[in-house]
Design an enzyme around this catalytic site. Structure first.
Site, short mmCIF file in Angstrom:
data_model
loop_
_atom_site.label_atom_id
_atom_site.label_comp_id
_atom_site.label_asym_id
_atom_site.label_seq_id
_atom_site.Cartn_x
_atom_site.Cartn_y
_atom_site.Cartn_z
N ASP A 212 -8.02 -5.84 10.05
CA ASP A 212 -7.99 -5.76 8.49
C ASP A 212 -8.25 -7.32 8.27
OD1 ASP A 212 -5.46 -6.57 9.85
OD2 ASP A 212 -4.52 -6.90 7.76
N GLU A 213 -8.45 -7.70 7.05
CA GLU A 213 -8.43 -8.99 6.37
C GLU A 213 -9.70 -9.66 7.21
OE1 GLU A 213 -4.85 -9.69 3.90
OE2 GLU A 213 -4.46 -10.18 5.88
N VAL A 214 -10.72 -9.40 7.57
CA VAL A 214 -11.74 -10.15 8.21
C VAL A 214 -13.16 -9.63 7.95
CG1 VAL A 214 -11.58 -8.42 10.13
CG2 VAL A 214 -12.43 -10.93 10.60
#
Length: 873
Positions: A509-511
């Site tokens: 996540d968050e990439v």
């Protein structure tokens, strides 16, 4: 005879001549008195009476005492040992009568005890004292105690039955009918005279209405078995518990029956199935920790008083492998389940039924979980937690039937998972916090096994390719580079070969995905090594075989794909929640937006992401509602149900939603009192607080502007509030609105609202309160309050028109910084506010202005809310 006549005359004088009419709690319903105490002549009482009384008066005065007062029946108990609580004091005097208690009640009053348990009158009856006179003496005791020690709770226990079978104490054992008459009067007048009536008589009676023979050896006094029954009956009053054990999670089907199973003496645990040997030992060890004598057997015929564990057919609509049936009766307890895990679940319920360690109430329970996955996650990458602290949380998970432990040890801050291939990953120089702290291979294996023993699956997460700055510092390459990808594959191979776990969480996540082959290749590799893969949603370019863990509301599209299994963690981050709000929000949730799970909707995981640095590992537990949130989630994920949508409100007091919450809160607080002593459990009762909400007032952007509720002439009783709201924390508008609803239905900027309530105090005193106006998320760079303010919204609070000053902040005006631990910014981890209350009703008024709903930045959202709630043990 002359002495008795003199005594009765003196008693009448004592009773009638010492009352003057004034406005204080009365002796007769509807009448008010100030009662004056006089002392009867010493010659009226025995030498033993005076021996005991002088002894009592010489003892130290201690706080929060729980006093048992009465005659020989009270005198005969070792109360502090019986309840394993040194606060409990014995003030019984053999041979004492109601006048004797009146004569010595001042010795109790001077101590200002928390509770008094009174049982008196048995010895009055053989003196031919009328039941009316005894009743009047007892009510005078009640009135005088209420007058002189208003906060003391009085419990008047019924007179015990008697039995003439032993041909002893004929003057006592012939008074069965008078005892019934006196008990009826005591029960009927409890409310009028400010005491709680406890019926001991009925449970102590045999089928003929006489004292159960096994409880006595003379027809009047009690043997050990009788005192154990007494303990069982008053246990919930002593410790402020619900009348029946507060089971949590509440079973799907529960029926209370008459009777009790005795836990004293020797209890036998019987199982004829070797597959349940481990569970039998779990139960045996748990009971022995309670001080109970237990033995194991493999045949029912070997046991007189037994608990049987067995495998059998238990029907349930879903998740049959975890279902169980538990039946407790007078002579046996039978626990049946479809699997050993179901038996383990049933044992957790049975242990809660054993709350007083003497009797188990008769009941029939059929139970099963609504969701297959009921998880708890802890981020140990950012802030290291010792194995000991993790085991503490795992124990709590097991006790409340959670079965997934999501373990997150790799982060930007630090990589905390040992790799023998790449030992540099855990070198201190590549960690930004808790340098050098990591989990060795033996640590993780120990945690995995510890979970397995409790039917919990440990789900490890190696976050990739995001949240991997620590990897890059240690390896010198980015994960998504070709070289980084090969290293990651080697780590996965090493991990899968080393640890016996069925799942590997890959994060993702968050990439920004710059290497499109990265995730497909690591997923394929992990699956080829026999592990099922989990990833965050929204996340990377997953295949449909990956189980998705939802963390944003926008991920609901996943549930429409019948090829994808998923877990719910949306708005289940305890690090973002106010302690009181957390329980409300989670209790009201529908996991996966469903009332029960299915093949795709597996369940959910409640998470603790403490992004901000902490000064020590215990602060994670202190600053986050770990245990209250965990138990609320255990209830909802096991029971299923809930309400559609997300809300931070309890609802109006008499609404169906509020009634359901109150019932749960009572059980939750019982669990806190019984099983979380010495642990951080930052939750207190709030469902009893009802607020009138007045507004809106247009402040035109001036948050200091005053309005009618602040004026002296404002009469709240004549003004109709816009809302009635319940709770200790009220969220006017949630910072994640409109996803989560607050008190105000259509909130507007540049408005001021007022909240008002009244709280009762039995006497003038200082009381501690939690007061707050901005719950600091433990995952944001939130700025500290300006000196001299509660928050940046100019919120104010008054009690009885006296302004309550905000705390003297230890770091006022501090700009938010994740590397600066919080210290006193949250009400739950600073000293409570002490407020002087007057006797009677106290008015609390809160001013709640707001300007723009847009915060100065995303780290400082506008939290338009307040907390005001009494803190009591």
């Amino acid at each position: 005879m002359k002495k008795q006549i003199v005594f009765l005359v003196l008693l009448l004088v004592f009773f009638s001549a010492n009352a003057q009419q004034k406005k204080v709690s009365g002796l007769v319903p509807g009448t008010v008195f100030v009662l004056k105490k006089t002392t009867l002549p010493d010659s009226l009482f025995s030498t033993y009476y005076h021996q005991r009384l002088t002894h009592f008066r010489s003892l130290p005065i201690t706080k929060n005492d729980i006093v048992f007062i009465g005659n020989s029946i009270t005198d005969g108990a070792e109360w502090s040992e019986l309840f394993a609580d040194n606060r409990i004091k014995n003030r019984g005097i053999s041979g004492d009568i109601s006048a004797g208690v009146l004569n010595r009640i001042d010795e109790i009053i001077i101590r200002k005890p928390a509770k008094v348990f009174l049982l008196i009158g048995t010895n009055d009856l053989p003196r031919n004292t009328s039941t009316d006179s005894i009743f009047k003496n007892i009510t005078k005791i009640a009135a005088y105690l209420k007058q002189e020690s208003p906060s003391t709770k009085l419990y008047v226990q019924s007179i015990l039955p008697v039995n003439d079978v032993y041909k002893k104490f004929g003057g006592h054992t012939s008074k069965g009918e008078q005892i019934k008459q006196l008990n009826a009067s005591l029960k009927q007048n409890a409310t009028a005279f400010n005491y709680t009536y406890i019926d001991l008589h009925t449970p102590f009676c045999d089928q003929n209405g006489k004292l159960i023979k096994e409880f006595t050896n003379d027809g009047l006094h009690l043997k050990g078995e009788g005192y154990l029954m007494w303990k069982h009956l008053v246990y919930p009053y002593v410790f402020d518990l619900e009348s029946k054990p507060s089971l949590l999670p509440k079973p799907q089907q529960l029926k209370w029956n008459n009777g009790y199973f005795s836990l004293t003496g020797v209890t036998t645990i019987v199982t004829d199935n070797p597959a349940l040997a481990k569970e039998a030992l779990v139960l045996k060890n748990a009971m022995e920790q309670k001080g109970l004598n237990v033995k194991l057997a493999n045949k029912v015929s070997d046991a007189a008083n037994y608990i049987q564990l067995r495998l059998g057919k238990v029907a349930s609509p879903q998740n049959q492998s975890e279902a169980y049936h538990l039946e407790t009766a007078k002579d046996k307890i039978v626990l049946t389940a479809n699997s050993s895990q179901g038996v383990f679940n049933g044992i957790q319920t049975l242990l809660q039924l054993m709350r007083d360690n003497v009797f188990v109430d008769a009941a029939e329970i059929t139970d099963w979980p609504a969701f297959a996955w009921r998880g708890f996650m802890v981020d140990v990458g950012r802030n290291f937690q010792s194995v000991k602290l993790l085991k503490q949380q795992i124990d709590a998970m097991a006790a409340y039937k959670l079965n997934i432990f999501h373990f997150h040890p790799t982060e930007d801050i630090a990589w905390r998972l040992q790799s023998k291939l790449y030992p540099q990953l855990t070198n201190p120089e590549f960690m930004l916090r808790d340098k050098g702290e990591y989990y060795t291979e033996s640590d993780l294996k120990e945690l995995i096994n510890y979970c397995k023993e409790r039917y919990i699956t440990l789900v490890p997460e190696i976050d990739m390719p995001g949240h991997s700055a620590a990897f890059k510092r240690a390896m010198g390459v980015d994960m998504q580079s070709d070289e980084g990808l090969e290293i990651v594959k080697n780590i996965i191979k090493e991990f899968c070969a080393t640890y016996d776990v069925p799942y590997l969480h890959l994060g993702a996540d968050e990439v920004k995905i710059t290497n499109q082959k990265f995730l497909p290749e690591v997923i394929a590799l992990t699956e080829s090594l026999g592990k099922k893969v989990i990833g965050w949603e929204p996340g990377g370019n997953f295949t449909d075989s990956v189980i998705r863990q939802l963390w944003m509301e926008g991920a609901t599209k996943v549930s429409k794909n019948q090829n994808i299994k998923y877990l719910d963690s949306r708005h289940l981050y305890l690090n973002h929640m106010d302690p009181l709000e957390s329980v409300v929000t989670i209790f009201n949730r529908q996991i996966c937006n469903l009332t029960e799970g299915n093949e795709n909707a597996l369940g959910g995981i409640v998470c603790v992401w403490n992004d901000r640095a902490v000064a020590n590992e215990e602060d994670v537990m202190t600053m986050n509602p770990v245990y209250p949130g965990m138990l609320a989630f255990a209830e909802r994920s096991w029971r299923g149900g809930g309400n559609a949508g997300w809300t931070a409100t309890i609802g109006e007091r008499d609404s169906e939603r509020a009634i359901a919450f109150t019932e749960f809160e009572n059980r939750l607080l019982d669990q806190k009192k019984q099983y979380f002593k010495g642990l951080d459990f930052n939750y207190v009762k709030q469902a009893n607080l009802v607020w009138d909400i007045y507004g809106p007032f247009d402040n035109k952007g001036d948050l200091t502007k005053t309005f009618a509720p602040e004026k002296p002439k404002f009469n709240a009783s004549k003004e109709k509030p816009m809302y009635k709201a319940t709770g200790g924390t009220l969220v006017m508008r949630h910072w994640w609105a409109p996803l989560i609803s607050g008190v105000i239905e259509q909130p507007k900027e540049n408005t001021t609202w007022y909240a008002q309530t009244q709280i009762w105090s039995d006497e003038d005193k200082q009381q501690e309160f939690w007061i707050g106006f901005n719950n600091f998320s433990r995952s944001m760079n939130t700025d500290s309050p300006v000196a001299g303010t509660w928050n940046n919204l100019n919120s104010l609070i008054w009690v009885n028109n006296e302004l309550v000053n905000p705390p003297i902040w230890k770091r006022p005006n501090q700009k938010g910084d994740l590397e600066i631990p919080l210290i006193d910014e949250g009400y739950e981890f600073r000293e409570p506010t002490k407020i002087t209350l007057k006797k009677g009703w106290n008015t609390v008024r809160v001013k709640l202005p707001v300007g723009s709903f847009k915060g100065s930045n995303w780290q400082n959202p506008v939290k338009w809310m307040f907390t005001f709630v009494e803190v009591s043990e």
